[in-house]
Design a protein around this motif. Structure first.
Motif, PDB file in Angstrom:
ATOM      1  N   ILE A 135       0.831  -1.212   0.000  1.00 44.46           N
ATOM      2  CA  ILE A 135       0.000   0.000   0.000  1.00 44.46           C
ATOM      3  C   ILE A 135       0.863   1.258   0.000  1.00 44.46           C
ATOM      4  O   ILE A 135       0.642   2.184  -0.791  1.00 44.46           O
ATOM      5  CB  ILE A 135      -0.941  -0.002   1.222  1.00 44.46           C
ATOM      6  CG1 ILE A 135      -2.002  -1.103   1.076  1.00 44.46           C
ATOM      7  CG2 ILE A 135      -1.613   1.350   1.406  1.00 44.46           C
ATOM      8  CD1 ILE A 135      -2.838  -1.318   2.315  1.00 44.46           C
ATOM      9  N   LEU A 136       1.857   1.296   0.891  1.00 42.83           N
ATOM     10  CA  LEU A 136       2.718   2.472   0.989  1.00 42.83           C
ATOM     11  C   LEU A 136       3.505   2.700  -0.296  1.00 42.83           C
ATOM     12  O   LEU A 136       3.669   3.837  -0.745  1.00 42.83           O
ATOM     13  CB  LEU A 136       3.680   2.323   2.170  1.00 42.83           C
ATOM     14  CG  LEU A 136       3.048   2.475   3.564  1.00 42.83           C
ATOM     15  CD1 LEU A 136       4.068   2.133   4.643  1.00 42.83           C
ATOM     16  CD2 LEU A 136       2.525   3.891   3.763  1.00 42.83           C
ATOM     17  N   SER A 137       3.996   1.604  -0.876  1.00 44.80           N
ATOM     18  CA  SER A 137       4.758   1.736  -2.112  1.00 44.80           C
ATOM     19  C   SER A 137       3.880   2.239  -3.253  1.00 44.80           C
ATOM     20  O   SER A 137       4.277   3.111  -4.031  1.00 44.80           O
ATOM     21  CB  SER A 137       5.383   0.392  -2.485  1.00 44.80           C
ATOM     22  OG  SER A 137       6.179   0.505  -3.634  1.00 44.80           O
ATOM     23  N   MET A 138       2.665   1.696  -3.350  1.00 43.41           N
ATOM     24  CA  MET A 138       1.736   2.128  -4.396  1.00 43.41           C
ATOM     25  C   MET A 138       1.379   3.602  -4.236  1.00 43.41           C
ATOM     26  O   MET A 138       1.366   4.364  -5.219  1.00 43.41           O
ATOM     27  CB  MET A 138       0.482   1.259  -4.345  1.00 43.41           C
ATOM     28  CG  MET A 138      -0.545   1.572  -5.431  1.00 43.41           C
ATOM     29  SD  MET A 138      -1.917   0.393  -5.439  1.00 43.41           S
ATOM     30  CE  MET A 138      -2.600   0.657  -3.799  1.00 43.41           C
ATOM     31  N   LEU A 139       1.129   4.027  -3.005  1.00 43.46           N
ATOM     32  CA  LEU A 139       0.816   5.432  -2.747  1.00 43.46           C
ATOM     33  C   LEU A 139       1.997   6.336  -3.076  1.00 43.46           C
ATOM     34  O   LEU A 139       1.842   7.414  -3.654  1.00 43.46           O
ATOM     35  CB  LEU A 139       0.403   5.617  -1.291  1.00 43.46           C
ATOM     36  CG  LEU A 139      -0.981   5.114  -0.894  1.00 43.46           C
ATOM     37  CD1 LEU A 139      -1.138   5.155   0.616  1.00 43.46           C
ATOM     38  CD2 LEU A 139      -2.064   5.961  -1.558  1.00 43.46           C
ATOM     39  N   ASP A 140       3.186   5.871  -2.687  1.00 41.89           N
ATOM     40  CA  ASP A 140       4.391   6.657  -2.931  1.00 41.89           C
ATOM     41  C   ASP A 140       4.604   6.886  -4.418  1.00 41.89           C
ATOM     42  O   ASP A 140       4.830   8.019  -4.864  1.00 41.89           O
ATOM     43  CB  ASP A 140       5.597   5.939  -2.315  1.00 41.89           C
ATOM     44  CG  ASP A 140       6.889   6.714  -2.498  1.00 41.89           C
ATOM     45  OD1 ASP A 140       6.860   7.954  -2.350  1.00 41.89           O
ATOM     46  OD2 ASP A 140       7.928   6.110  -2.786  1.00 41.89           O
ATOM     47  N   GLU A 141       4.531   5.806  -5.207  1.00 41.15           N
ATOM     48  CA  GLU A 141       4.768   5.935  -6.646  1.00 41.15           C
ATOM     49  C   GLU A 141       3.644   6.712  -7.329  1.00 41.15           C
ATOM     50  O   GLU A 141       3.897   7.489  -8.260  1.00 41.15           O
ATOM     51  CB  GLU A 141       4.915   4.552  -7.288  1.00 41.15           C
ATOM     52  CG  GLU A 141       5.961   3.651  -6.655  1.00 41.15           C
ATOM     53  CD  GLU A 141       7.335   4.289  -6.558  1.00 41.15           C
ATOM     54  OE1 GLU A 141       7.598   5.252  -7.279  1.00 41.15           O
ATOM     55  OE2 GLU A 141       8.157   3.809  -5.751  1.00 41.15           O
ATOM     56  N   SER A 142       2.402   6.524  -6.872  1.00 40.28           N
ATOM     57  CA  SER A 142       1.284   7.289  -7.451  1.00 40.28           C
ATOM     58  C   SER A 142       1.471   8.777  -7.198  1.00 40.28           C
ATOM     59  O   SER A 142       1.227   9.611  -8.084  1.00 40.28           O
ATOM     60  CB  SER A 142      -0.047   6.824  -6.837  1.00 40.28           C
ATOM     61  OG  SER A 142      -0.278   5.468  -7.066  1.00 40.28           O
ATOM     62  N   THR A 143       1.913   9.112  -5.983  1.00 42.82           N
ATOM     63  CA  THR A 143       2.138  10.510  -5.628  1.00 42.82           C
ATOM     64  C   THR A 143       3.229  11.120  -6.489  1.00 42.82           C
ATOM     65  O   THR A 143       3.111  12.251  -6.976  1.00 42.82           O
ATOM     66  CB  THR A 143       2.526  10.635  -4.141  1.00 42.82           C
ATOM     67  OG1 THR A 143       1.505  10.034  -3.345  1.00 42.82           O
ATOM     68  CG2 THR A 143       2.671  12.084  -3.739  1.00 42.82           C
ATOM     69  N   GLY A 259       4.244   0.993 -13.919  1.00 43.52           N
ATOM     70  CA  GLY A 259       4.620  -0.380 -13.589  1.00 43.52           C
ATOM     71  C   GLY A 259       4.801  -0.567 -12.095  1.00 43.52           C
ATOM     72  O   GLY A 259       4.370  -1.578 -11.516  1.00 43.52           O
ATOM     73  N   LEU A 260       5.456   0.396 -11.437  1.00 52.12           N
ATOM     74  CA  LEU A 260       5.622   0.331  -9.982  1.00 52.12           C
ATOM     75  C   LEU A 260       4.275   0.344  -9.269  1.00 52.12           C
ATOM     76  O   LEU A 260       4.065  -0.393  -8.290  1.00 52.12           O
ATOM     77  CB  LEU A 260       6.476   1.513  -9.503  1.00 52.12           C
ATOM     78  CG  LEU A 260       7.950   1.527  -9.920  1.00 52.12           C
ATOM     79  CD1 LEU A 260       8.600   2.843  -9.503  1.00 52.12           C
ATOM     80  CD2 LEU A 260       8.714   0.357  -9.308  1.00 52.12           C
ATOM     81  N   ILE A 261       3.370   1.172  -9.747  1.00 55.25           N
ATOM     82  CA  ILE A 261       2.035   1.260  -9.140  1.00 55.25           C
ATOM     83  C   ILE A 261       1.278  -0.051  -9.321  1.00 55.25           C
ATOM     84  O   ILE A 261       0.647  -0.563  -8.381  1.00 55.25           O
ATOM     85  CB  ILE A 261       1.243   2.432  -9.748  1.00 55.25           C
ATOM     86  CG1 ILE A 261       1.908   3.765  -9.380  1.00 55.25           C
ATOM     87  CG2 ILE A 261      -0.202   2.420  -9.263  1.00 55.25           C
ATOM     88  CD1 ILE A 261       1.387   4.947 -10.169  1.00 55.25           C
TER      89      ILE A 261
END
Length: 393
Positions: A135-143, A259-261
């Protein structure tokens, strides 16, 4: 998940968006003030130097203060620095003063980043840790993905100074929400430890623990290999190999973040599957990123480059989250933050040196050879993991 985790990710969301706006606004202000490529190049250099120096001394702070205290202090001081910069943007700030603020903000990030990451396993149950990291990684990359696009639009529509004021508001919100995080981990101040021992403890933990050492050998090799994704190298690749406009660098960068997201999203849905098959997925992802990197270097078709960058982001995310979660599960609360500090020093130093080396090699060899060389380094990382994977139980 616990409320503290929700407050943490909301705080990080505002902080990460603020960090992106801060860089975008600074680039605009620095360019208008100097119109010099040298001062523009100082921005990433000062960021790297500030983080590396701060990470080196971070263990001294971690032995004396709680992680939440350090996060609040760091974000509050960054907010004050942004207030100074925002007010200064209304007038004429000297370049040297702006550079000092840039270094100071990076210095504060150097100990805030390991503190924030080490806080996660303290406020999340082990059974939910993999999902939380996803979750944190997805939020970070989306941001980051949305932040760069939105920041660029805002700078074009307003000015760098206005974007700095927006950053100030985001930092205030981030500081506010971190206050609600609760960390009940027992803490005992350590004041009688020799300074040399404090500063080297993280490196010693990495070296003495077989699985920690394996993870960091892979991290080091990947830090060296991934310098090819920096703007200067990608710009050359787009122009000299793909023979398309510089806008394609932005497209490739965007698909990589997408891709990261996607990788982070898949983790949140199938975290138990990933947990049960950790070693196999790390090995598969390591093979995949090496093959994708080699294919990217050999490819000369722009559309194919977009597809490859997307897959690289997905598989790189798989491997990164799994290895990071393993580290969080196996290190004690006291060890983890010191390991992250040492990790920050290693990755900052090696990435900076590797970037300089890649720039020098790009003037001698075709930029394609840099990507092929990076692919071979990632393949070496894969072979190494395959050989030592028995250390991961």
């Amino acid at each position: 998940m616990k409320k503290s985790f929700h407050y943490l990710w909301i705080s990080q969301l505002f902080a990460n968006l603020g960090d992106v706006f801060y860089i975008v606004g600074l680039i605009s202000i620095l360019y208008q003030a100097s119109e010099s490529p040298f001062f523009m190049a100082l921005l990433p250099f000062l960021n790297m130097a500030g983080r590396m120096i701060s990470s080196s001394f971070a263990p001294l702070l971690f032995n004396r203060y709680r992680l939440k205290q350090l996060l609040v202090i760091s974000q509050a001081l960054k907010t004050i620095l942004l207030l100074i910069l925002a007010v200064g943007s209304l007038y004429t700030l000297s370049l040297s003063f702006m550079l000092i603020i840039i270094f100071a903000v990076a210095f504060l990030d150097g100990f805030a980043q390991p503190a924030s990451t080490a806080l996660i396993p303290r406020i999340v149950e082990n059974s939910q840790l993999l999902r939380a990291n996803g979750i944190l990684s997805m939020l970070d990359e989306s941001t980051r993905l949305g932040g760069w696009a939105l920041g660029g639009i805002l700078v074009a529509a307003t000015s760098g100074g206005i974007v700095i004021w927006m950053t100030l508001i985001l930092f205030i919100l981030s500081t506010f929400f971190i206050l609600f995080v609760t960390d009940n981990t027992p803490f005992e101040r350590k004041l009688n430890v020799a300074k040399k021992q404090e500063l080297t403890e993280g490196f010693k933990l990495i070296w003495d623990n077989h699985s920690f050492r394996t993870i960091h050998v892979m991290i080091i090799l990947e830090s060296i290999a991934n310098v090819v994704w920096v703007a200067a190298i990608m710009y050359l690749f787009v122009a000299d190999v793909l023979h398309v406009s510089e806008a394609w660098w932005g497209y490739i960068n965007t698909t990589f973040f997408i891709g990261l997201i996607i990788g982070g999203f898949i983790f949140t849905k199938f975290d138990q599957f990933f947990e049960r098959n950790l070693k196999n997925i790390v090995l598969f992802s390591s093979v995949a990123v090496a093959i994708v990197m080699l294919s990217f270097g050999l490819n000369q078709i722009a559309i194919v480059a977009l597809i490859l960058s997307l897959f690289f982001g997905v598989f790189d995310q798989f491997k990164g989250i799994l290895l990071g979660t393993w580290l969080q599960l196996k290190a004690t609360d006291e060890q983890l933050v010191k390991v992250y500090s040492a990790q920050g020093v290693l990755t900052s130093l090696l990435f900076g040196l590797s970037t300089l080396l890649a720039g020098a090699l790009a003037t001698i060899f075709s930029v394609q050879w840099l990507f092929i060389g990076s692919g071979l380094i990632l393949l070496l990382s894969t072979i190494y993991f395959g050989y030592v994977q028995k250390r991961f139980v």
